[in-house]
Design an enzyme around this catalytic site. Structure first.
Site, short mmCIF file in Angstrom:
data_model
loop_
_atom_site.label_atom_id
_atom_site.label_comp_id
_atom_site.label_asym_id
_atom_site.label_seq_id
_atom_site.Cartn_x
_atom_site.Cartn_y
_atom_site.Cartn_z
N ASP A 175 -0.08 1.56 43.40
CA ASP A 175 0.92 2.35 42.71
C ASP A 175 1.93 1.40 42.06
O ASP A 175 1.54 0.39 41.49
CB ASP A 175 1.56 3.34 43.68
N TYR A 307 12.26 4.81 39.29
CA TYR A 307 11.42 5.19 38.15
C TYR A 307 12.23 5.18 36.86
O TYR A 307 11.76 4.72 35.81
CB TYR A 307 10.83 6.58 38.38
N HIS A 357 -5.54 7.53 46.52
CA HIS A 357 -4.35 6.79 46.15
C HIS A 357 -3.66 6.13 47.34
O HIS A 357 -2.84 5.24 47.17
CB HIS A 357 -3.36 7.76 45.47
#
Length: 379
Positions: A175, A307, A357
């Site tokens: 990620d 983010y 993931h």
């Protein structure tokens, strides 16, 4: 990096009043009306279905033992250290073998160091394992300032390794941890022995969004890529919120534990391996330990800020660091290598049909074996 290099041992000790507050908030949950036709606990087509979410909440309130989780996590030596005014938390498990290779494990969102709890014991025979948390994640809170994005975090991780006495090391990531690893290796190839990255086929949905579209795709490959891109596009709502409106979603995540649970658990379904619910992909208590960490540290909003900073930094993803590289793809699809390594320049490429993931939770034995075999192949 600043000259203040103190490393402080750390143990998790969540105050009882925080546990009592969580239990009270869960008991007072105001549930939305269930829309017609949304009574299937495995139907994630519109997000996390309320019947399944209620199951998780009930277990979180009445069956989940945070103190047991806390004790298990405290079995791993942990530390705090300050870099550029920001507190960083890290797990540091030294190998009984003094000649073991230092290994930096870099997690992303919505993970945490909890993600590696089953992987670490599989690695410590061969590696000194270090697991830092990015600014705004877990105990690397609160955020001290703006500007903590991928590049600055990579530099901080390098400083953590220096403070622990590791001049050279292997770095693994998944990620956004992959971005940190790649940036660190690009900036400091003299220190990073090799990089090892984990991903899954949903990475294909970011082609043309984050990663460039490769030249020369055949019509057949384009037709295969199209539905994968469409599937991923339907999952980018969280990305747009965290990239651009972290304050808005952050208010809900800071106030509602059920909101925080739904925000994270839904991603364990859509990003995890293809089981009916997240609890079928990872242990339910592992999932809730991860969510509890976000809740107790109030890092739902602060992790979203990471983010925003990354999206507005103007820094393109680091690609092709001049060090040996290994990739491992879970829930593999042939197009992943065609897109991410069209010239087959990556030295080691491994694919597994299972996993997703969160391979450190979903398939820790496979991931540990691939890391170990990759490092041994370096000679």
């Amino acid at each position: 990096m600043n000259a203040h290099t103190t490393i402080t041992p750390f143990r998790i000790d969540i105050p009882q009043k925080a546990l009592d507050d969580l239990e009270a908030r869960l008991a007072r949950t105001r549930w939305a009306a269930i829309p017609p036709g949304r009574d299937d606990r495995t139907d994630f087509s519109r997000g996390i279905p309320q019947p399944y979410l209620r199951e998780l909440v009930e277990h979180w309130r009445d069956g989940f033992d945070w103190r047991a989780q806390e004790a298990a996590l405290n079995a791993f030596p942990q530390l705090l250290t300050e870099i550029d005014g920001q507190t960083f938390h890290a797990v540091h498990v030294a190998s009984p073998n003094p000649d073991a290779t230092p290994l930096l494990l870099c997690h992303g969102w919505p993970g945490s160091f909890v993600e590696y709890r089953h992987l670490i014991p599989l690695l410590t025979e061969d590696f000194h394992v270090v697991v830092p948390s990015p600014p705004g994640f877990g105990f690397s809170t609160p955020l001290s300032s703006t500007g903590w994005e991928v590049g600055r975090t990579a530099e901080a991780y390098g400083e953590i390794m220096t403070r622990l006495g590791y001049d050279r090391f292997v770095a693994h990531g998944s990620d956004l941890g992959s971005g940190i690893v790649s940036q660190l290796a690009s900036a400091h190839p003299e220190r990073v022995i090799a990089t090892h990255l984990a991903c899954e086929q949903r990475l294909l949905g970011l082609v043309g969004v984050i990663f460039p579209m490769p030249d020369g795709l055949t019509p057949e490959e384009q037709s295969e890529l199209a539905p994968l891109s469409a599937e991923a596009a339907s999952e980018r709502g969280y990305l747009e919120m965290q990239n651009h409106k972290p304050d808005t979603i952050g208010a809900a995540l800071a106030d509602s534990p059920v909101g925080q649970l739904a925000w994270i658990a839904e991603k364990f379904k859509t990003r995890g391996d293809r089981h009916p619910t997240p609890s079928d992909s990872v242990d339910r208590d592992d999932l809730l330990a991860n969510v509890s960490l976000y809740w107790f540290t109030n890092s739902g909003e602060s992790s979203a800020q990471f983010y925003y900073e990354a999206a507005h930094s103007g820094m393109p993803p680091a690609m092709g660091a001049p060090v040996p590289a290994g990739w491992v793809v879970f829930d593999a699809h042939p197009l992943v290598r065609r897109v991410m390594d069209p010239l087959q320049m990556i030295g080691r490429w491994t694919e597994f049909a299972e996993g997703g993931h969160f391979p450190a939770l979903e398939a820790p034995e496979l991931l540990a074996r691939d890391i170990r075999d990759f490092v041994r192949s370096l000679g």
